[in-house]
Scaffold this active site. Sequence first.
Site, PDB file in Angstrom:
ATOM      1  N   LYS A 140      -5.710 -10.998   7.301  1.00 48.32           N
ATOM      2  CA  LYS A 140      -5.989 -11.603   8.610  1.00 48.32           C
ATOM      3  C   LYS A 140      -7.446 -11.510   9.041  1.00 48.32           C
ATOM      4  O   LYS A 140      -7.805 -12.039  10.089  1.00 48.32           O
ATOM      5  CB  LYS A 140      -5.114 -10.939   9.678  1.00 48.32           C
ATOM      6  CG  LYS A 140      -5.361  -9.437   9.807  1.00 48.32           C
ATOM      7  CD  LYS A 140      -4.443  -8.830  10.844  1.00 48.32           C
ATOM      8  CE  LYS A 140      -4.737  -7.350  11.002  1.00 48.32           C
ATOM      9  NZ  LYS A 140      -3.901  -6.719  12.020  1.00 48.32           N
ATOM     10  N   LYS A 156      -4.991 -18.689  15.497  1.00 44.87           N
ATOM     11  CA  LYS A 156      -5.979 -19.316  14.620  1.00 44.87           C
ATOM     12  C   LYS A 156      -5.361 -20.381  13.718  1.00 44.87           C
ATOM     13  O   LYS A 156      -6.084 -21.104  13.020  1.00 44.87           O
ATOM     14  CB  LYS A 156      -6.679 -18.250  13.782  1.00 44.87           C
ATOM     15  CG  LYS A 156      -7.521 -17.296  14.631  1.00 44.87           C
ATOM     16  CD  LYS A 156      -8.056 -16.137  13.854  1.00 44.87           C
ATOM     17  CE  LYS A 156      -8.896 -15.226  14.740  1.00 44.87           C
ATOM     18  NZ  LYS A 156      -8.131 -14.638  15.859  1.00 44.87           N
ATOM     19  N   SER A 164       0.832  -1.208   0.000  1.00 43.33           N
ATOM     20  CA  SER A 164       0.000   0.000   0.000  1.00 43.33           C
ATOM     21  C   SER A 164       0.863   1.254   0.000  1.00 43.33           C
ATOM     22  O   SER A 164       1.671   1.465   0.915  1.00 43.33           O
ATOM     23  CB  SER A 164      -0.918   0.002   1.234  1.00 43.33           C
ATOM     24  OG  SER A 164      -1.483   1.273   1.435  1.00 43.33           O
ATOM     25  N   ASN A 223      -5.428 -12.209  19.727  1.00 40.65           N
ATOM     26  CA  ASN A 223      -5.934 -10.984  19.127  1.00 40.65           C
ATOM     27  C   ASN A 223      -5.161  -9.778  19.639  1.00 40.65           C
ATOM     28  O   ASN A 223      -4.804  -9.700  20.815  1.00 40.65           O
ATOM     29  CB  ASN A 223      -7.414 -10.826  19.456  1.00 40.65           C
ATOM     30  CG  ASN A 223      -8.256 -11.909  18.797  1.00 40.65           C
ATOM     31  OD1 ASN A 223      -8.766 -11.743  17.706  1.00 40.65           O
ATOM     32  ND2 ASN A 223      -8.374 -13.048  19.460  1.00 40.65           N
TER      33      ASN A 223
END
Length: 619
Positions: free
Chosen positions: A375, A418, A323, A456
């Site tokens: 993600k 995860k 980006s 998280n």
Amino acid sequence: MFWQSVDAFLTRIRPHRQGLSLAIDGVLVALGWQFTYLFRLGFERWLSARPSYDHGVLVGVAACYLVVFRLLDVPKGMWRFSGFGEIKRLLLGCLIAGSVSAVVVLMAQLREVPRAVLMLHPVMVLFGVCGVRILYRTVYEHMRMQVSGRSTETRRALVLGAGDAARRLLAGIQHEGWVVVGLLDDDPAKHDARVAGVPVLGPMALLPEQAQTQGATHVIVAVPSAPMAVRRRIIDLAAGTGLTVLTVPGARELQDGQRVPLRDIQPEDLLGRDPVTLDEGGIAEVLNDKVVLVTGAGGSIGSELCRQIARYGPRHIVLFELSEYALYAIEQELSEKWPHVPLVRLIGDVKDPDRLREVFARWRPQIVFHAAAYKHVPLMEEENALAALRNNTIGTHCAARAAAEHGVGRFVLVSTDKAVNPTNVMGATKRAAELAISALATQFPATSFMAVRFGNVLGSSGSVIPKFKEQIAKGGPVTVTHPDVIRYFMTISEAARLVLQAAAIGRSGQVLVLDMGEAVKIVDMARDLIRLAGHTEEEIGIEFTGLRPGEKLYEELLADSDSTIPTPVAGLRVARMEVDADLPGRIAAWLRENENPPDRSDHAVKQRLRVLVPEFTSS
């Protein structure tokens, strides 16, 4: 000292402000009645010429004024802010009360009450009630000037904690329009003492009582060295007052001699556990005077990694980011805060092996932190499975292989909880990425490949916290998937430091995991954010929407078959994964199959992921 005593007295009587206001106004109505008679009849006759029932008339007139003032909310006015709006309300009240009183007296045919008294009395009362308020405001502003050096109304704070942080805090904020009315501390030795001239009023349990007595507008939590569980208890106590709650940074962010800044309570203050203490010396040894490359350098984790790396004096930081805006933003921030750290700003895609080889050949990085990833679980689960596989798995393999081919010493993959027994595409692609670097570790022993798993990250893009804050700002409701869903949380700073620690102590083929303490219920986090925003659940509701595709009720950090061993860093453990001898061959064939697959559907991608990650289950 005199004006501070006056301030303390006014603070003590403030809870009774409305009753006192009515009482004073009642006295002024009575005095106005006397002065009106004096003005009309003179000193010789102002007592003798009155009718016998005058006292009864005065009581009735005073009652009328007080009732009208009450109906117009005059007692609710704050005298220290009295201005033209308050004078207009008083004028209206005097006109109504004076007119009603005159009409009642005339209708009752109380002829001995002078008509001039009935006409002039409202004017006298108006002068009295306006004058006393203007006088109070003048004295109050003079007192504020004497106490704090400012004539304007200040913020009145109670500080929780009476240690060194509180002392340094007081040295700064008392010159910025704050009046600290007292400190509270649970250490009995500090009670009745003074810190920078401010009294320690007692234990923290007195906060609700003292907040009302002292007229506090803010509560400041100044216990940065207290264990997180204690800080959480104190924040809960402060939030229960309904006042604005501020805090000082944690002990790690404060430096000796530094002025203590104030900030709002953040979600990380509510974690209720202590951050892991890492080996700063070991990290410095690995990063100092080294060329460090960060992929995904403009993302949540990547940008924090860059900030942390800059503190250790690298030779160059190579910022590799797809980006343009994200690259510009992190480059501007690093250039401003660490102007002496050389930066290399590169637009690039981790799925482009030619671009990666060009970058590695030119800049020769010694350490690579691979943070480029997709993600967001629900977003990757539907319609984007192939993009997730290419970016998270194939992109990782491309970056890791280019690193190995160009002699990089350490390659650190940012992974996720995860990846353990994954139930979604994002977790499965991350587990596949771990396997890909494990295979490369057997092929390129000169490069140390390692991964870091954590839960998280508070405040990262796509996390629940920014979403909850946005929903609260809009008036709710706050949406939670399930009342029983739990997650492990850490701060962005802590996550980045864990990754740096992995680079310092990790060995090739290892996955490092953090002891993240107790998992947090997402619904409890939502309730905390609502409360800290100054609302109740009745005002901002919570709505349960059901688990999304691929989402678990709980997350794991280690698979059942993984074995763990401790590290020299408390709270960090190493999981050594079982690696098949034929894994490099299987990985190579699997990657070739997925570079340009004939079937690009989500279903087909999930089927191919199960070939490499058989524990992957999805709805």
